[in-house]
Design a protein around this motif. Structure first.
Motif, PDB file in Angstrom:
ATOM      1  N   TYR A  26      62.344 133.503 -65.050  1.00 37.73           N
ATOM      2  CA  TYR A  26      63.070 132.450 -64.994  1.00 37.73           C
ATOM      3  C   TYR A  26      64.319 132.076 -65.459  1.00 37.73           C
ATOM      4  CZ  TYR A  26      61.685 131.685 -69.898  1.00 37.73           C
ATOM      5  OH  TYR A  26      61.473 131.235 -71.248  1.00 37.73           O
ATOM      6  N   PRO A  27      64.645 133.644 -66.213  1.00 38.17           N
ATOM      7  CA  PRO A  27      66.151 132.884 -66.408  1.00 38.17           C
ATOM      8  C   PRO A  27      66.980 133.155 -65.007  1.00 38.17           C
ATOM      9  CG  PRO A  27      65.164 133.861 -68.424  1.00 38.17           C
ATOM     10  CD  PRO A  27      64.388 134.066 -67.275  1.00 38.17           C
ATOM     11  N   ALA A  28      66.721 134.229 -64.744  1.00 42.59           N
ATOM     12  CA  ALA A  28      67.220 134.746 -62.947  1.00 42.59           C
ATOM     13  C   ALA A  28      67.366 133.651 -62.721  1.00 42.59           C
ATOM     14  CB  ALA A  28      66.858 135.656 -62.386  1.00 42.59           C
ATOM     15  N   ASN A  29      65.861 132.766 -62.251  1.00 44.96           N
ATOM     16  CA  ASN A  29      65.935 131.783 -60.768  1.00 44.96           C
ATOM     17  C   ASN A  29      66.563 130.505 -61.676  1.00 44.96           C
ATOM     18  OD1 ASN A  29      64.333 129.607 -60.340  1.00 44.96           O
ATOM     19  ND2 ASN A  29      63.689 130.856 -58.868  1.00 44.96           N
ATOM     20  N   LEU A  30      67.100 130.190 -62.796  1.00 43.92           N
ATOM     21  CA  LEU A  30      67.897 129.061 -63.448  1.00 43.92           C
ATOM     22  C   LEU A  30      69.311 129.201 -62.936  1.00 43.92           C
ATOM     23  CD1 LEU A  30      65.178 127.629 -65.823  1.00 43.92           C
ATOM     24  CD2 LEU A  30      65.004 127.028 -63.874  1.00 43.92           C
ATOM     25  N   GLY A  31      69.251 130.073 -62.868  1.00 40.79           N
ATOM     26  CA  GLY A  31      71.351 130.842 -63.177  1.00 40.79           C
ATOM     27  C   GLY A  31      71.518 131.262 -64.212  1.00 40.79           C
ATOM     28  N   ILE A  32      70.565 131.369 -65.091  1.00 40.45           N
ATOM     29  CA  ILE A  32      71.667 131.593 -67.101  1.00 40.45           C
ATOM     30  C   ILE A  32      71.628 132.650 -67.401  1.00 40.45           C
ATOM     31  CG2 ILE A  32      70.448 128.985 -67.610  1.00 40.45           C
ATOM     32  CD1 ILE A  32      69.199 131.604 -69.634  1.00 40.45           C
TER      33      ILE A  32
END
Length: 319
Positions: A202-208
């Protein structure tokens, strides 16, 4: 007719629509303020994300001469609509259960791909070389993290379906009901590899950070978003806020949906879980790590999250 009205209200008001937008922007404000405090800064006001949207709404949209104007202007609208629908598909225990007529986990997985595709199309349509670089990076990153997500969803669906005497169920309502009766997957050792893989996803999917590679400000100057301004850029900000609510809420529904009976208690528990996921998986991660190179991120996802997701699926099937 009443069923259609209920679906429309879910998409436009709660849990999607107005609520998801306000809550997503509020989470962004809290994230920025907490990050500033941890770095001994004052930080922006909590309402700064709302001010930014209003400010962009009054600015002029500039379309580059080399851009495909139609695609450039209308692509972000597709991303916003997809996230409005996605927000209405995720249940909130004791508060909201989506109507089966509007889809299930498989539909949600397809919808979650759209923001990334929108960013790629936007970068291509702008005619900017930085947009083209952002396009290629977003595509590589999506290839890397979408595979583990599909396997995670399959592991959850099979675990639930076999526990209910079948093979697999992709109904989020059934997945939550099963965990309410038998315990959350977060405490099921069989599902721990899937939980770990989702924590990477989920950090990758949210682009952080460390996965904000397609929009890296210090390298490609926001990449696909470089040429955007005014209300069209505001749509991208809105899409990002909605997506944050969808992804975090999906994590809760898949692995830890337990909540007390009653709307008030269920909603308060959901808010606490959302805050914990944001502070641990977003704020803490981006403050403690530096940005990866695209090749490092690609190898990382094909090595660890994919391996964990495959292991989880294999263990679920065997057990």
């Amino acid at each position: 007719m009443s069923n259609q009205i209920a679906i429309l209200l879910a998409v436009l008001l709660f849990p999607g629509g107005v609520f998801a937008l306000v809550f997503g922007l509020a989470m962004k404000g809290v994230d920025r303020r907490v990050a500033a405090r941890l770095q001994s800064r004052v930080g922006p006001p909590l309402l700064q994300p709302f001010f930014d949207i209003v400010k962009l709404g009054f600015k002029r949209t500039m379309v580059p001469a080399a851009a495909n104007e139609t695609v450039f202007l209308y692509t972000p609208l597709i991303g916003v609509v997809s996230m409005l629908i996605a927000a209405a598909l995720v249940p909130i225990t004791s508060v909201y259960a989506p109507d089966a007529a509007i889809g299930n986990l498989l539909v949600l997985l397809y919808l979650l791909m759209i923001p990334g595709i929108v960013l790629m199309i936007a970068g291509s349509a702008s005619g900017s070389p930085y947009g083209a670089i952002g396009f290629s990076r977003e595509m590589a990153l999506m290839i890397a993290y979408e595979g583990p997500l599909v396997l995670i969803a399959a592991a959850v669906a099979i675990r639930t379906g076999m526990g209910m005497g079948g093979w697999a169920t992709f109904s989020l309502n059934d997945i939550i009901a099963y965990q309410q009766a038998h315990g959350s997957f977060l405490f099921d050792p069989v599902m721990w590899p899937a939980v770990a893989a989702f924590c990477f996803f989920y950090p990758a999917n949210l682009g952080i950070v460390p996965f904000d590679i397609p929009e890296a400000e210090t390298e490609v100057l926001e990449g696909p978003l470089l040429e955007y301004s005014g209300p069209v850029l505001a749509l991208f900000k809105i899409m990002s806020a909605l997506k944050k609510v969808v992804v975090l809420s999906l994590g809760i529904a898949l692995f830890f949906p337990a909540a007390p009976a009653g709307i008030v208690g269920g909603f308060l528990v959901w808010l606490i879980k959302m805050a914990v996921l944001m502070l641990v998986g977003i704020t803490a991660v981006r403050l403690s790590m530096g940005r990866m190179r695209i090749d490092q991120a690609f190898v990382f996802f094909l090595k660890w999250p994919l391996l964990l997701a495959v292991a989880s699926l294999a263990v679920v099937v065997v057990v």
